[in-house]
Structure formats: C-alpha cells, structure tokens
Design a protein around this motif. Structure first.
Motif, mmCIF file in Angstrom:
data_model
loop_
_atom_site.group_PDB
_atom_site.id
_atom_site.type_symbol
_atom_site.label_atom_id
_atom_site.label_comp_id
_atom_site.label_asym_id
_atom_site.label_seq_id
_atom_site.Cartn_x
_atom_site.Cartn_y
_atom_site.Cartn_z
ATOM 1 N N ILE A 273 85.706 -94.236 -60.161
ATOM 2 C CA ILE A 273 85.298 -93.711 -58.855
ATOM 3 C C ILE A 273 86.489 -93.108 -58.117
ATOM 4 N N ARG A 274 87.616 -93.787 -58.158
ATOM 5 C CA ARG A 274 88.800 -93.291 -57.461
ATOM 6 C C ARG A 274 89.291 -91.954 -58.015
ATOM 7 N N ARG A 275 89.051 -91.710 -59.296
ATOM 8 C CA ARG A 275 89.534 -90.487 -59.938
ATOM 9 C C ARG A 275 88.481 -89.394 -59.970
ATOM 10 N N ALA A 276 87.277 -89.675 -59.477
ATOM 11 C CA ALA A 276 86.145 -88.750 -59.620
ATOM 12 C C ALA A 276 86.299 -87.502 -58.756
ATOM 13 N N ASP A 277 85.795 -86.392 -59.286
ATOM 14 C CA ASP A 277 85.635 -85.154 -58.514
ATOM 15 C C ASP A 277 84.207 -85.010 -57.995
ATOM 16 N N LEU A 278 83.255 -85.577 -58.749
ATOM 17 C CA LEU A 278 81.841 -85.494 -58.395
ATOM 18 C C LEU A 278 81.198 -86.834 -58.737
ATOM 19 N N ILE A 279 80.465 -87.405 -57.770
ATOM 20 C CA ILE A 279 79.766 -88.674 -57.983
ATOM 21 C C ILE A 279 78.274 -88.426 -57.817
ATOM 22 N N ILE A 280 77.506 -88.818 -58.836
ATOM 23 C CA ILE A 280 76.056 -88.616 -58.836
ATOM 24 C C ILE A 280 75.365 -89.971 -58.786
ATOM 25 N N TYR A 281 74.444 -90.125 -57.826
ATOM 26 C CA TYR A 281 73.593 -91.316 -57.758
ATOM 27 C C TYR A 281 72.221 -90.956 -58.319
ATOM 28 N N GLY A 282 71.676 -91.821 -59.171
ATOM 29 C CA GLY A 282 70.299 -91.613 -59.634
ATOM 30 C C GLY A 282 70.277 -91.165 -61.080
ATOM 31 N N ILE A 283 69.197 -90.578 -61.505
ATOM 32 C CA ILE A 283 67.846 -90.617 -60.941
ATOM 33 C C ILE A 283 67.302 -92.023 -61.240
ATOM 34 N N GLY A 284 66.414 -92.539 -60.443
ATOM 35 C CA GLY A 284 65.863 -93.835 -60.803
ATOM 36 C C GLY A 284 65.546 -94.683 -59.597
ATOM 37 N N SER A 285 65.213 -95.923 -59.858
ATOM 38 C CA SER A 285 64.817 -96.851 -58.811
ATOM 39 C C SER A 285 65.962 -97.061 -57.823
ATOM 40 N N VAL A 286 65.712 -96.756 -56.573
ATOM 41 C CA VAL A 286 66.759 -96.877 -55.558
ATOM 42 C C VAL A 286 67.246 -98.328 -55.460
ATOM 43 N N TYR A 287 66.303 -99.248 -55.327
ATOM 44 C CA TYR A 287 66.669 -100.640 -55.050
ATOM 45 C C TYR A 287 67.084 -101.421 -56.289
ATOM 46 N N THR A 288 66.590 -101.040 -57.466
ATOM 47 C CA THR A 288 66.869 -101.857 -58.653
ATOM 48 C C THR A 288 67.668 -101.137 -59.732
ATOM 49 N N SER A 289 68.046 -99.886 -59.503
ATOM 50 C CA SER A 289 68.906 -99.174 -60.461
ATOM 51 C C SER A 289 70.193 -98.682 -59.818
ATOM 52 N N VAL A 290 70.086 -97.993 -58.681
ATOM 53 C CA VAL A 290 71.276 -97.435 -58.027
ATOM 54 C C VAL A 290 72.008 -98.499 -57.213
ATOM 55 N N LEU A 291 71.297 -99.144 -56.295
ATOM 56 C CA LEU A 291 71.950 -100.075 -55.369
ATOM 57 C C LEU A 291 72.575 -101.308 -56.022
ATOM 58 N N PRO A 292 72.058 -101.843 -57.118
ATOM 59 C CA PRO A 292 72.748 -102.993 -57.733
ATOM 60 C C PRO A 292 74.197 -102.718 -58.104
ATOM 61 N N ASN A 293 74.536 -101.454 -58.325
ATOM 62 C CA ASN A 293 75.928 -101.082 -58.588
ATOM 63 C C ASN A 293 76.745 -101.019 -57.305
ATOM 64 N N VAL A 294 76.224 -100.310 -56.320
ATOM 65 C CA VAL A 294 77.054 -99.949 -55.169
ATOM 66 C C VAL A 294 77.163 -101.053 -54.119
ATOM 67 N N ILE A 295 76.352 -102.113 -54.238
ATOM 68 C CA ILE A 295 76.527 -103.223 -53.296
ATOM 69 C C ILE A 295 77.621 -104.193 -53.751
ATOM 70 N N ILE A 296 78.196 -103.953 -54.917
ATOM 71 C CA ILE A 296 79.350 -104.749 -55.339
ATOM 72 C C ILE A 296 80.534 -104.316 -54.482
ATOM 73 N N PRO A 297 81.185 -105.227 -53.774
ATOM 74 C CA PRO A 297 82.171 -104.848 -52.747
ATOM 75 C C PRO A 297 83.251 -103.879 -53.222
ATOM 76 N N GLU A 298 83.853 -104.113 -54.397
ATOM 77 C CA GLU A 298 84.932 -103.221 -54.851
ATOM 78 C C GLU A 298 84.426 -101.804 -55.110
ATOM 79 N N ILE A 299 83.199 -101.688 -55.606
ATOM 80 C CA ILE A 299 82.626 -100.362 -55.833
ATOM 81 C C ILE A 299 82.319 -99.695 -54.500
ATOM 82 N N GLN A 300 81.790 -100.466 -53.564
ATOM 83 C CA GLN A 300 81.489 -99.912 -52.240
ATOM 84 C C GLN A 300 82.760 -99.413 -51.556
ATOM 85 N N ASP A 301 83.839 -100.181 -51.659
ATOM 86 C CA ASP A 301 85.115 -99.773 -51.057
ATOM 87 C C ASP A 301 85.652 -98.511 -51.720
ATOM 88 N N ALA A 302 85.567 -98.452 -53.042
ATOM 89 C CA ALA A 302 86.077 -97.283 -53.771
ATOM 90 C C ALA A 302 85.277 -96.034 -53.400
#
Length: 326
Positions: free
Chosen positions: A178-207
């Motif tokens: 994430i820190r080295r990314a030029d483009l970050i894509i969320y999805g496609i898929g279940s918002v609550y059970t596919s995308v958000l389970p990743n980004v609610i992890i604190p270190e990922i959210q901070d990055a």
C-alpha cells in the motif's frame, strides 16, 4: 517505470479484476486478500487445522496465473458431496487442500501461498491481509451482533458496522504494498464481507490514510441480499467512508441490462445499483463493464482491463504534467 497497482478485496469480484489486468504492460499487481471467510470448504479446513481462510486467495491465485493450465483448472475442482455431509474430502476444493498441505509442510501460511504462486507462475503477488485466524463480526442497526462472515448476510437486518473482537495485525507485505502503490483499487465484491475485512485492520487503515495513491472503488452492479439491500452507489461509498476508507473515484457500469435478466435478479431480491445524485465529493466514471453470458450479470475481464489501462494512463499523464510545470 512500472506502476504499482494494489487490488484490495476478496471473492470472485477481486479475482475478476485481477484476471482482467494481469496482462496490462508496465504494471506490478499486488492483490491484498481477506482471510476472514469461515464458510464451506474454507471454513471446515480453518476449524480443523487452525489456519487462515484460503478460499479467496485460491480464486485470486487462479485468476493471476500466467496461463490456464490443467493444474490451474484443477485448483478449482470440488469433490462431490451429494449428501451434504462434508466428510473427508467431500465438498472440498482441491486448491484448498493443496494450500492446507503446503501450510502444514512449510509451517507458514504465507510461505505456502508464495510456493503455489511460483508453481502457477502468478503475475504479481498475492498477499494475505493477515496470517491470523480471524472472525469477522457485524453490528446490525438494532445493535444485534453477528459472528462469522458466512452468517452476516443471512440475518434479516441491516449492517451498521463490521469489526474484529480480537486484536488483528496486518502482514508487513500488505502494508508495504500500500505504501508503494500508485493506484489502489477496492472491489469488486461484497462491501462488508470482502473489501472491509481487509481495511479495518489498523495497520492497513493507517497505510491507506497515509498513501498518496489514487484510490478507486469499482462499485457492484447489483445489490447483495443481506448486505446492501436497497443501496444506491452513494450508500456503498458511505459504507466504506464510515469505516475510514477514502475514495477518490468510483467506477460504475453503464451497460444496458436486458429486461429479462434484470427481472430474474429482482425475483432474487437484487436490484440494479443506481447513481442517485449529481454532485459528489469524488469523481464518478461510468463505463461499459458487464457481460450477460448464460443469463448472468458478470463483470467482463476485457472491459475491466480497458478501464484500468485508462486509469494507469491518466496517472502517467498527470506525472508528465507535473514534470512540465516544474
């Protein structure tokens, strides 16, 4: 110079994005994949062997394989379970069993993923969001708490927020990508059970908060029963924002869905996701993204490729523009 593209999600939607973009020249793909699934073959193996869920990783792995081979096709082979007893190998995907065996042999879930990546000649890298065995929880609008990703969509209620009870830590590789990314894509898929389970992890959210990369959300074409009933596009983005996810641009499908197919989905309590407002704090891009083979609404890999190529080209144009201004 290669552009670094990070795709965050899980399920078949993330795999379809990866399948679409794997042959775009001059990009490096990092797929950050949720391991919160606890249903089906994946759930049985994680309970039996105390290992992270690998079903979504298997899907992305096959999607990013350089070529469709006998082995990559066998990875998705599911052993018959006609009586639904789920005993022995019945109901298991072969790929899940291979990943389980490699994890036990190497002693590391992450190493098992990397070894199988090499066998399949994966284009890019597949990164588990965490290597912990985790359980996703949802707080509903009436404050009822539901445990387990597989259970969340089956409660006749509306989701307010998803979270973890235990302290969950991201893999260093996910944070670094994430820190080295030029483009970050969320999805496609279940918002609550596919995308958000990743980004609610604190270190990922901070990055993600610290990242200067453009953050693009590929919005679902249809609502999902039990998760996004009645949601328009804005409600999807609001759900992400509520969990601390920044969105710079939303990609929406503008394909005309045949009436017969749309009516079939409506019978299954799924509605077309519409854009309800004219003005947004983010850019909205509407492009052809779908195909309707076999009467199903699916995102088309070739159309995804074209769309992401345009996103990467825009990054290059912006860089040249800033260079000239200097």
């Amino acid at each position: 110079m290669k552009r670094r593209v990070v795709v965050i999600g899980g399920g078949h939607g993330q795999a379809q994005i990866c399948r679409g973009i794997k042959h775009i020249p001059n990009i490096h793909i990092s797929a950050i994949v949720t391991v919160a699934d606890d249903g089906g073959s994946t759930g049985r193996l994680r309970r039996q062997f105390n290992i992270p869920a690998m079903g979504d990783i298997r899907n992305v792995m096959i999607a990013l394989a350089d070529k469709e081979t006998l082995f990559s096709n066998l990875m998705n082979y599911r052993f018959d379970d006609p009586e639904g007893k789920g005993e022995d190998v019945a109901g298991h995907n072969l790929g899940n069993l291979i990943l389980t065996a490699l994890t036990r042999q190497t002693g590391s879930f992450f190493d098992a993923v990397k070894e199988l990546d090499d066998v399949l000649n994966v284009k890019g890298e597949i990164i588990p969001a965490t290597t912990q065995v985790i359980t996703l929880y949802a707080r509903m609008e009436d404050n009822v708490i539901v445990a387990g990703e597989a259970n969340i969509p089956h409660i006749d209620n509306h989701i307010n927020r998803v979270f973890y009870m235990d302290e969950v830590h991201a893999t260093d590789e996910a944070v670094d990508a994430i820190r080295r990314a030029d483009l970050i894509i969320y999805g496609i898929g279940s918002v609550y059970t596919s995308v958000l389970p990743n980004v609610i992890i604190p270190e990922i959210q901070d990055a993600l908060y610290e990242s200067k990369a453009e953050k693009v959300y590929f919005c679902n074409a249809m609502t999902q029963p039990g998760e996004t009933d009645g949601y328009d596009m804005e409600a999807h983005v609001e759900a992400l924002n509520k969990h601390g996810v920044q969105v710079d641009k939303v990609i929406m499908a503008n394909d005309r869905i045949p009436k017969k197919i749309r009516e079939h989905y409506e019978e299954e309590h799924q509605q077309v996701v519409r854009c309800s407002k004219r003005n947004h704090d983010y850019e909205v891009v509407k492009v052809p993204l779908l195909n309707f083979r076999d009467g199903l609404i699916r995102h088309d890999a070739a159309k995804i490729e074209k769309t992401v190529e345009a996103l990467v080209d825009d990054l290059d144009k912006e860089k040249k523009c800033r260079s000239h201004q200097k």
